[in-house]
Structures are given as C-alpha cells and as structure tokens.
Design a protein around this motif. Structure first.
Motif, PDB file in Angstrom:
ATOM      1  N   ARG A 102     -30.383 -14.290  21.428  1.00  0.00           N
ATOM      2  CA  ARG A 102     -29.512 -14.575  20.285  1.00  0.00           C
ATOM      3  C   ARG A 102     -29.340 -16.078  20.091  1.00  0.00           C
ATOM      4  O   ARG A 102     -29.413 -16.598  18.960  1.00  0.00           O
ATOM      5  N   ARG A 103     -29.104 -16.793  21.182  1.00  0.00           N
ATOM      6  CA  ARG A 103     -28.898 -18.249  21.075  1.00  0.00           C
ATOM      7  C   ARG A 103     -30.166 -18.947  20.597  1.00  0.00           C
ATOM      8  O   ARG A 103     -30.130 -19.789  19.693  1.00  0.00           O
ATOM      9  N   GLU A 104     -31.285 -18.626  21.247  1.00  0.00           N
ATOM     10  CA  GLU A 104     -32.528 -19.329  20.955  1.00  0.00           C
ATOM     11  C   GLU A 104     -33.022 -19.060  19.539  1.00  0.00           C
ATOM     12  O   GLU A 104     -33.558 -19.952  18.880  1.00  0.00           O
ATOM     13  N   ASP A 161     -22.347 -22.387  17.831  1.00  0.00           N
ATOM     14  CA  ASP A 161     -22.774 -22.067  19.193  1.00  0.00           C
ATOM     15  C   ASP A 161     -22.156 -20.783  19.726  1.00  0.00           C
ATOM     16  O   ASP A 161     -22.373 -20.425  20.895  1.00  0.00           O
ATOM     17  N   GLU A 162     -21.413 -20.086  18.888  1.00  0.00           N
ATOM     18  CA  GLU A 162     -20.729 -18.875  19.325  1.00  0.00           C
ATOM     19  C   GLU A 162     -21.274 -17.659  18.584  1.00  0.00           C
ATOM     20  O   GLU A 162     -21.749 -17.766  17.456  1.00  0.00           O
ATOM     21  N   PRO A 163     -21.178 -16.486  19.211  1.00  0.00           N
ATOM     22  CA  PRO A 163     -21.635 -15.275  18.516  1.00  0.00           C
ATOM     23  C   PRO A 163     -20.750 -14.966  17.320  1.00  0.00           C
ATOM     24  O   PRO A 163     -19.535 -15.235  17.352  1.00  0.00           O
ATOM     25  N   ARG A 186     -17.688 -12.272  19.762  1.00  0.00           N
ATOM     26  CA  ARG A 186     -18.076 -11.399  20.874  1.00  0.00           C
ATOM     27  C   ARG A 186     -19.568 -11.135  20.804  1.00  0.00           C
ATOM     28  O   ARG A 186     -20.132 -10.954  19.723  1.00  0.00           O
ATOM     29  N   TRP A 187     -20.194 -11.093  21.973  1.00  0.00           N
ATOM     30  CA  TRP A 187     -21.631 -10.858  22.032  1.00  0.00           C
ATOM     31  C   TRP A 187     -21.983  -9.391  21.828  1.00  0.00           C
ATOM     32  O   TRP A 187     -23.024  -9.066  21.267  1.00  0.00           O
TER      33      TRP A 187
END
Length: 510
Positions: free
Chosen positions: A155-157, A165-167, A171-172
């Motif tokens: 998800r980040r990449e 920088d947050e979901p 929440r992820w």
C-alpha cells in the motif's frame, strides 16, 4: 541457458494464462523484442481430470486470443509443449515470461532455445518481495513473513488508498467491518455479475471437448454450461467495470456471508480473468480506489477488495516461489486418507448436510465458489476428515476455474489444511456448525442441527470439529490461538461418544 534477451529475430511464447496485452513483447520493462507470437494448445495438459467448464474456459480464452492476434500468432495444437514448440519455431530463439508453476519453469529453463523473462501480471517483483520481507538467503525465512506487514508495504509503495503517509480513513485493515451475516432474503439486493455471451469459438471448443471425451482421450468432472467467466480482454474489462460500478458498494459488509440462492453474493468473480492474465491487478485496484475516491463506494468495501488483490493474491504468489516446490509435500498433521469418490466426483446428490451439498453443487455446476465455502465448508470438511493435503490441493486445482498451482498450493497446504504446521497461518482454519449457521442460511432447512454433536440429527461439521481437536490435541496444545477450543474438550461429557460416532462415519458422505 541464458536469461539475457537475445538480439536475433525469434519468437515470443504465450502460455494459456498469459493472455493480456501486458504479456506481449515490448509491453513493459523486461520484455523481449517484437516478433512472431507462439501459442501452444497442448493436449497433454488434460491428462489430469479437470473440471469440464475449466477446460472449456481455458481453451476458449486461448483461441479467442489467437483470433485477436491474427497473422501475428503461430497457434499450434500438439500433443505436448515440446512437440508444439519444435513445430512452431524449428529451434529458433524463443522468449517467454516467467511461467506460473514450478514444473513449467523447470521445463522452459531446460530448453536451450528459450530465454526466460521476468514475471508479469503481479504488482510486486521477486526482488522487492525478498527485500521487503527478508525472504532472501540472509533473511528470517518464510516463517516470519506476515501478510499484514507485506500488505501495508505494498500500500505504501504503490500509494494505494493512502492519504499522505497514512492509510485512508486512518486504519490499514477494515476486516472487522466486513463480517456481517447475510440479510434474511434469498439473494443480496445487488445486480448480478457480468455474464459473457458465447460465440462460435465457444461452440468449436465444446465440440472438440465432446469429441475428445467420446474418443476416450480425456475425461472431465463437473458440468459445462454456458460460459460464466470472461474469455477475452474486452469481456474482462466489462466484468471489472460492472463490479466496480454496481457491486463493489456492498462487497465489504457481506464479504464472508453465504446464501444458498446467491452463488456470487457481491464478490467480483474476477479471479478467473485475473489468473488467465486477461486483467492486470494494477487496473483492478485502481478501479476500486477510483470508486472510493468518487464517493461511489464505502472505504470498507474498497479496502476489502484491495486487500484481496494487493495483499493476499500477491502474498500467495510470492510465497509459492519463496517456499519452494518441496512445500507441496508438507503434512504436519499426518493426514493421509484419500479423497472419497463422492467428493472427488462432485457428487452433491450423495450429501445430506446442506452446507456441503450446496458448496459441492456450486463447484460441480460453475467450477467456482467464493472464499468462505472454499475455506470454511469444503476445506474445513477435508481438514476434519484427515484427507491427504496434497490430494486436496490437486482437487482444488483441477475443480476451480481460477485454480492454478501457484494459487492453490499455499492456499490449501498452508491456510486451509494447516499442513505446514503454521508457516502461513497461526492456527488451523476450522469451524463447527455454529459458524456456518451464523454466516449463512444453510442450516435452517438442513436435516442436521448445528448445536448437536451426537445422535440422529447431530451436525457432522460440529461433531467433526471436536473430533479433529481431540485427535490433534497433543500437537496443538502449545498454540495459544486455539487454547480456548482445546479447553472446551474437557467440558464435553459426550466426547467419547462423539469420537466413536465420527470414526464410524469415516469418509461416507455426511
């Protein structure tokens, strides 16, 4: 054999699960040069007893793709891949993208004329997976690779459902919001999945399959009705669009629910198209994110679908290669019973238990059912009975339209049958009738009662649950994830009767 792309003119080979545009030469980084395309329809593939509808889908998709490519493709029908390749290329250089099974990779690497290009059709490269998880020679090994950590990294990449920088939503994982039991109705109030229209190619494939069966060359299980899944890129895109525009909105809450009269629920039913290579996972997750960003679907539904594609599907692909071909022989529970004929032959009519009969009917008639019947009904029953995990894996591979070795090996050996002793999951995925009763409408009209362990109306799934725990108590006692269930064994005054009953049942259809 060199793995560097050769300069001289040659051929590019498309396997039957590499049918999208992203597998063509020049379609992206790591692709080979342009040139003639080779496709080989190998009769030897069907020496294994596949589901008839799966065989029809694969051949229809291959022949449709060949028709689209026209003069660019050399389409060979042969007894084997080796024979077909020799006839098509005469020994000229061949490129092929990394195949999707250990056996196919060994085969192409054994051919001097073949150059193997990097895999396509996935979001994460093998190098990235090794770097992220430490799965390389100096890393902690597969036993330390957690799907949730991997999913967050993807998800980040790839900037999937991220707000800075947050979901998205803070929440992820919204899995806790996606466990609603089904509504009290026969089917969900959502449009049905996209249904393709058959054409002359489908008719030709069906005639060929009929002839091969009549000649005794091949044998199939299951039924081959009108084709349910995309066989072309255009059909796959229409199916994706229908899902994201009409069905994704209700996917999240009922992701784990089952209704006897609604085989697809709100699931995408895109896995056959994805695993044939007709869709790229990047476009699937992008479509889901676009639907969320536009306000058309809730975050819980978009995140649940993205987690299936960018999380679990990617994770299974990379674990398949990281764990190695020997992983298929894992059997930590010592299960060796063969599959009984009624299960192997999809004989739903032999089964009284409504949950198992319904799931087998769906596999028999459609070569597909969603993940809860696969895991918590079919896989659960096989686990309770102690069937050989490799035989169970092979059954799933051959019986499902989306079944391939890379898909089924980690999913069945690791998750469903706990044959690896916990390398992928922390506990056996096991349930009794109470879970099925809560998450489905299958128990109401069943001859058995989910709260009974013994007697004429005892639920065989409930009794089988306790029978499994009693058999494997010594092996599982140190596992905190299942300690509460094991302690429950000591409160069962009828446990000896349950064991006698289930041993007498054996592998008879419940």
């Amino acid at each position: 054999m060199s793995t560097e792309t050769r300069d001289e003119p040659g051929y590019h080979w498309l396997f039957g699960d590499q049918l999208g545009p992203h597998f063509l030469p020049g379609a992206g980084p790591g692709s080979g040069p342009g040139g003639k395309i080779v496709m080989i329809e190998s009769r030897s593939v069907f020496r294994r007893r596949f589901h008839r509808a799966k065989a029809h889908l694969v051949l229809s998709a291959m022949r449709h793709r060949a028709a689209e490519l026209g003069d660019r493709v050399h389409y060979i029908r042969a007894g084997s891949y080796r024979e077909g390749l020799a006839r098509a290329t005469g020994g000229a250089p061949v490129t092929v993208h990394h195949p999707t099974s250990h056996a196919a990779l060994r085969f192409v690497r054994s051919l001097e004329q073949v150059t193997v290009l990097p895999p396509r059709g996935f979001l994460v490269s093998p190098g990235q997976f090794a770097d992220w998880t430490g799965a390389g020679p100096d890393g902690p090994g597969p036993g330390r690779i957690r799907m949730e950590d991997f999913y967050r990294r993807v998800r980040r990449e790839l900037r999937l459902l991220m707000d800075g920088d947050e979901p998205a939503g803070g929440r992820w994982n919204l899995d806790s919001e996606n466990r609603e039991p089904p509504p009290r109705r026969d089917a969900l109030p959502v449009p049905r999945p996209y249904l393709p229209r058959e054409d002359a190619v489908d008719e030709e494939v069906r005639r060929d399959l009929d002839r091969w069966e009549a000649d005794g060359e091949v044998s199939f299980t299951g039924r081959d009705g009108p084709r349910l899944f995309p066989a072309t890129r255009a059909e796959a895109l229409r199916a994706l669009r229908r899902f994201t525009e009409k069905r994704l909105v209700s996917f999240g809450p009922w992701e784990d629910a089952v209704l006897a009269g609604d085989w697809a629920m709100s699931h995408s039913v895109l896995s056959p198209a994805l695993n044939l290579g007709l869709l790229d996972p990047a476009e699937c997750v992008a479509a889901a994110e676009d639907a969320y960003r536009s306000g058309a679907v809730p975050l819980s539904s978009a995140e649940g679908f993205v987690r299936q594609i960018a999380g679990w599907r990617e994770y299974m692909w990379h674990l398949y290669w990281t764990l190695g071909d020997g992983y298929r022989h894992s059997n930590a529970l010592g299960h060796h019973r063969p599959l009984p004929g009624w299960f192997a032959e999809l004989d739903a009519g032999a089964v009284t238990a409504r949950c198992l009969a319904t799931a087998l009917t769906e596999v028999r008639d459609r070569a597909w059912t969603h993940h809860i019947p696969r895991l918590m009904i079919l896989g659960n029953w096989a686990l309770q009975r102690g069937w050989d995990p490799l035989a169970v894996t092979d059954w799933f591979h051959r019986s499902f339209a989306d079944g391939y070795d890379w898909v089924m090996l980690p999913n069945v050996i690791g998750m469903s049958q706990y044959a690896d002793g916990g390398r992928i999951t922390t506990k056996p995925y096991l349930c009794g009738g109470a879970y099925i009763n809560r998450m489905s409408d299958l128990c109401g009209d069943c001859a058995y009662r989910p709260d009974r362990r013994t007697g004429e109306r005892a639920c065989p799934v409930t009794a089988g649950y306790w029978y499994f725990l009693e058999r494997h108590r010594p092996l599982l006692e140190g596992n905190p994830r299942i300690a509460r269930s094991l302690h429950g064994l000591d409160r069962l005054t009828d446990l000896p009767e349950v064991v006698r009953q289930e041993e007498a049942r054996g592998d008879a259809a419940p």
